[in-house]
Design a protein around this motif. Structure first.
Motif, mmCIF file in Angstrom:
data_model
loop_
_atom_site.group_PDB
_atom_site.id
_atom_site.type_symbol
_atom_site.label_atom_id
_atom_site.label_comp_id
_atom_site.label_asym_id
_atom_site.label_seq_id
_atom_site.Cartn_x
_atom_site.Cartn_y
_atom_site.Cartn_z
ATOM 1 N N ARG A 21 -39.566 49.401 51.640
ATOM 2 C CA ARG A 21 -39.866 50.109 50.387
ATOM 3 C C ARG A 21 -41.141 49.560 49.750
ATOM 4 O O ARG A 21 -41.451 48.381 49.892
ATOM 5 C CB ARG A 21 -38.723 49.921 49.385
ATOM 6 N N GLY A 22 -41.848 50.443 49.072
ATOM 7 C CA GLY A 22 -43.022 50.022 48.280
ATOM 8 C C GLY A 22 -44.102 49.357 49.109
ATOM 9 O O GLY A 22 -44.641 48.315 48.716
ATOM 10 N N LEU A 23 -44.432 49.953 50.246
ATOM 11 C CA LEU A 23 -45.441 49.350 51.120
ATOM 12 C C LEU A 23 -46.768 49.164 50.365
ATOM 13 O O LEU A 23 -47.262 50.098 49.739
ATOM 14 C CB LEU A 23 -45.653 50.271 52.338
ATOM 15 N N PHE A 24 -47.318 47.978 50.444
ATOM 16 C CA PHE A 24 -48.608 47.612 49.814
ATOM 17 C C PHE A 24 -48.595 47.710 48.289
ATOM 18 O O PHE A 24 -49.655 47.678 47.682
ATOM 19 C CB PHE A 24 -49.762 48.490 50.329
ATOM 20 N N PRO A 62 -53.107 46.217 45.994
ATOM 21 C CA PRO A 62 -53.838 47.447 45.650
ATOM 22 C C PRO A 62 -55.030 47.706 46.571
ATOM 23 O O PRO A 62 -55.366 48.857 46.847
ATOM 24 C CB PRO A 62 -54.306 47.195 44.206
ATOM 25 N N ALA A 63 -55.640 46.627 47.096
ATOM 26 C CA ALA A 63 -56.817 46.812 47.953
ATOM 27 C C ALA A 63 -56.452 47.646 49.181
ATOM 28 O O ALA A 63 -57.244 48.461 49.658
ATOM 29 C CB ALA A 63 -57.356 45.457 48.395
ATOM 30 N N ARG A 64 -55.236 47.421 49.700
ATOM 31 C CA ARG A 64 -54.806 48.184 50.869
ATOM 32 C C ARG A 64 -54.339 49.587 50.478
ATOM 33 O O ARG A 64 -54.618 50.567 51.149
ATOM 34 C CB ARG A 64 -53.633 47.464 51.555
ATOM 35 N N LEU A 65 -53.629 49.616 49.375
ATOM 36 C CA LEU A 65 -53.029 50.874 48.921
ATOM 37 C C LEU A 65 -54.097 51.950 48.763
ATOM 38 O O LEU A 65 -53.915 53.112 49.124
ATOM 39 C CB LEU A 65 -52.321 50.626 47.590
#
Ligand code: ADP
Ligand code: MG
Length: 598
Positions: free
Chosen positions: A152-155, A159-162
């Protein structure tokens, strides 16, 4: 400037940096989790996504499960049940071996593992915090044992990846592509993918060739042509190599996404392998078009290094030359034996875009019979015009049409040179520019109704993208509507398009419309999108199949009309795919050959 002092990274930071090598996006999570399911001997795997994988990725399998004591270890970095010592890599039979995937996923998400091992009566669950609890859980895909992993809630903490994640449809597409690749390598395993509860992919356990068709075909009934070679694999000789290729003949695409490679059950992407099997297809397909094909290589594991990259999609062969030659020879036999598709267009070299004066004839062109012409030809005076005559409107205006060579090339005597014109390429250019004019000068192109509407399939997750972009196609003169969750129906096509190879071209067109979403980081386009030239180029290059083909013989009037129309074009020297329309042989070359001055 004073340099910063060296310091050891905080373990929390180091852990997340390392995780980034393995986990880039939802598709990489799915790949790692499903590989674990396959290593656990699962015969059914189900993947559920919510929010394109950003909210939830869940993988369920009916594999052998994880014992409770191992559950807490499984999330530790470098913890694996698959190898113990370095030499084990030489005889590796599992997809995993680095013990990194679960640790990496746990570092960038909320992970929970629920598993019931084969010999236990209870299931156990562990969360990212390492809290273990016993559960009563009914079944895993119809089996009493197996594993369910939820991410759940990957990244969400990174935030840089998201921000590098694409629009939902594009992420789901990538997940589907990865699952398809794993499914090709494991035809006996059933796979399902659901996105926001909607089914995206359903594959029941199958034979290899059936699976190849299920994954690669777009629903068309293409003949499948297969070839196999075996260098001592059955006998398990050292260094043995076994290669199989399945090719869906007649299906060609403007991208390489339907080229699948499997090495020892591992879905890989290897440039050397790709070059080996694509080489023989170059002569058979239009430039920029790719076949739909699956390659399976089985090799003595001691000849293979799979530990080249953390994601394990790159590989290295001990004797890559031998593997290359074997695959190339097999691909050649496939094409030679069965013959290439009937619409073989010729060589796949790229011609210069330069206008006439500096037109270059490529030197490495394999099947060009004429001797090479000087590389740069000056625009010579084209004929002896008397002073009083009006200047010619194009350079072949006053040339004499001699006839047709090889049912393909129009031959002209232009006074000081011989000019050859490829009638097919010329007609492609004419048609392309006509289509372009009709789109940019008047608002809508006229369309021509199809007697039998053509259906084209697409991935169900792409429906919203396609819906938004249908107006582009309407603007080009297509009458098209969404027909079902996975198909559009073409009822009319632009008049200039022609009916030639319609199915393949419509499929290519839809692929191109959809492919655009992957170019943009967000995947969203403004609703009042204007048709710009670049977009047009991308969509309309499918116009490049003309009614006049190599092999049709034109009479004098038709030939002259073709030339007149060609030289009304903005770019008469190349067809839209870059092949030259015209070649020139100056009189000087004839004089050299025959040792005389005319
Ligand atoms: P690796 O696959 O390289 O061993 P992972 O981090 O992917 O490393 O997994 C760690 C361990 O967890 C595996 O070695 C395996 O023992 C166990 N495991 C993970 N997923 C499953 C699963 N779906 N079924 C059974 N065991 C699993
Ligand atoms: Mg693994």
């Amino acid at each position: 400037m004073t340099p910063n002092r060296i310091q050891v990274l905080d373990p929390w930071v180091a852990e997340r940096i390392a995780a980034g090598e393995v986990i880039e996006r939802p598709a990489s999570v799915v790949k790692e989790l499903v590989e674990n399911s396959l290593d656990a001997g699962a015969t059914e795997v189900t993947v559920l996504l919510e929010g394109g994988g950003k909210q939830l990725i869940e993988v369920l399998d009916n594999g052998h499960g994880i014992a409770p004591d191992d559950l807490s270890l499984s999330m530790r970095r470098h913890a694996t049940s698959k190898i113990q010592k370095l030499e084990d890599l030489e005889k590796l039979h599992t997809l995993g071996f680095r013990g990194e995937a679960l640790a990496s996923i746990a570092a960038v998400s909320e992970l929970s593992l629920l598993s019931r091992a084969r010999d236990l009566s209870e299931a156990y669950e562990i969360n990212s915090q390492g809290e273990l609890s016993a559960k009563t859980f009914g079944h895993f895909l119809g089996s009493p044992f197996g594993t369910r992993i939820q991410v759940r809630g990957l990244f969400s903490q990174i935030p840089a990846r998201l921000k590098f994640l694409k629009a939902q449809a594009a992420e789901v597409s990538q997940v589907r592509e990865w699952l398809e690749r794993l499914a090709l390598a494991n035809p006996k395993v059933g796979f399902r993918l659901l996105s926001d509860r909607r089914p995206i992919l359903t594959l029941r356990p199958q034979e290899e060739s059936e699976r190849v068709r299920a994954v690669l075909s777009d629903g068309g009934d293409y003949p499948m042509i297969s070839a196999t070679s075996d260098l001592g694999f059955r006998e398990r000789l050292p260094g043995s190599l076994h290669v199989r290729i399945h090719w869906l003949q007649g299906m060609s695409l403007p991208h390489s996404r339907k080229l699948a490679q499997t090495v020892n059950g591992r879905a890989v992407r290897d440039r050397v392998l790709q070059q080996a099997f694509l080489g023989p297809f170059r002569q058979a397909l239009l430039p920029g078009q790719f076949p739909a094909l699956a390659l399976f290589v089985e090799i003595d594991p001691s000849q293979l290094d799979v530990n080249v990259h953390p994601t394990k999609t790159e590989i290295r062969f001990l004797e890559s030359r031998r593997v290359f030659q074997e695959i190339q020879a097999l691909a050649e036999s496939l094409i030679e034996k069965k013959g290439a598709p009937a619409w073989v267009p010729g060589p796949s070299w790229q011609a210069s875009e330069k206008p006439f004066g500096t037109f270059q004839i490529p030197s490495s062109q394999p099947s060009f019979d004429l001797p090479p012409v000087s590389r740069s030809v000056d625009p010579a005076p084209l004929s002896q015009n008397s002073q009083t005559e009006p200047p010619p409107t194009h350079f072949l205006e006053s040339a004499r049409f001699v006839g047709t060579l090889f049912k393909t090339y129009l031959v002209f005597d232009a006074g000081q040179e011989m000019v050859l014109l490829d009638q097919h390429a010329a007609h492609e250019r004419i048609r392309y520019e006509k289509l372009k004019r009709s789109v940019f000068r008047s608002e809508l192109s006229p369309s021509q109704a199809l007697l039998l509407p053509e259906a084209v399939h697409f991935g169900p997750e792409l429906k919203p993208v396609l819906l938004e972009r249908l107006k582009w196609l309407e603007k080009l003169g297509f009458e098209v509507e969404i027909f079902s969750e996975i198909s559009v129906l073409f009822r009319g096509i632009p008049v200039e398009w022609g009916q030639d190879l319609l199915r393949v071209r419509l499929k290519n067109l839809v692929d191109r419309v959809l492919a655009e979403s992957e170019d943009t980081a967000t995947g969203t386009l403004s609703p009042d999108l204007k048709m710009d030239e670049a977009l047009f180029e991308r969509l309309a290059s499918e116009a490049c199949h003309s009614a006049i083909r190599a092999g049709d013989t034109l009479d004098r009037t038709e030939a002259l009309e073709l030339v007149r129309m060609l030289f009304q074009c903005e770019h008469p020297w190349n067809c839209p795919h870059g092949r030259p329309t015209t070649a020139r042989l100056p009189i000087g070359r004839f004089e050299e050959w025959f040792h005389r001055r005319i």
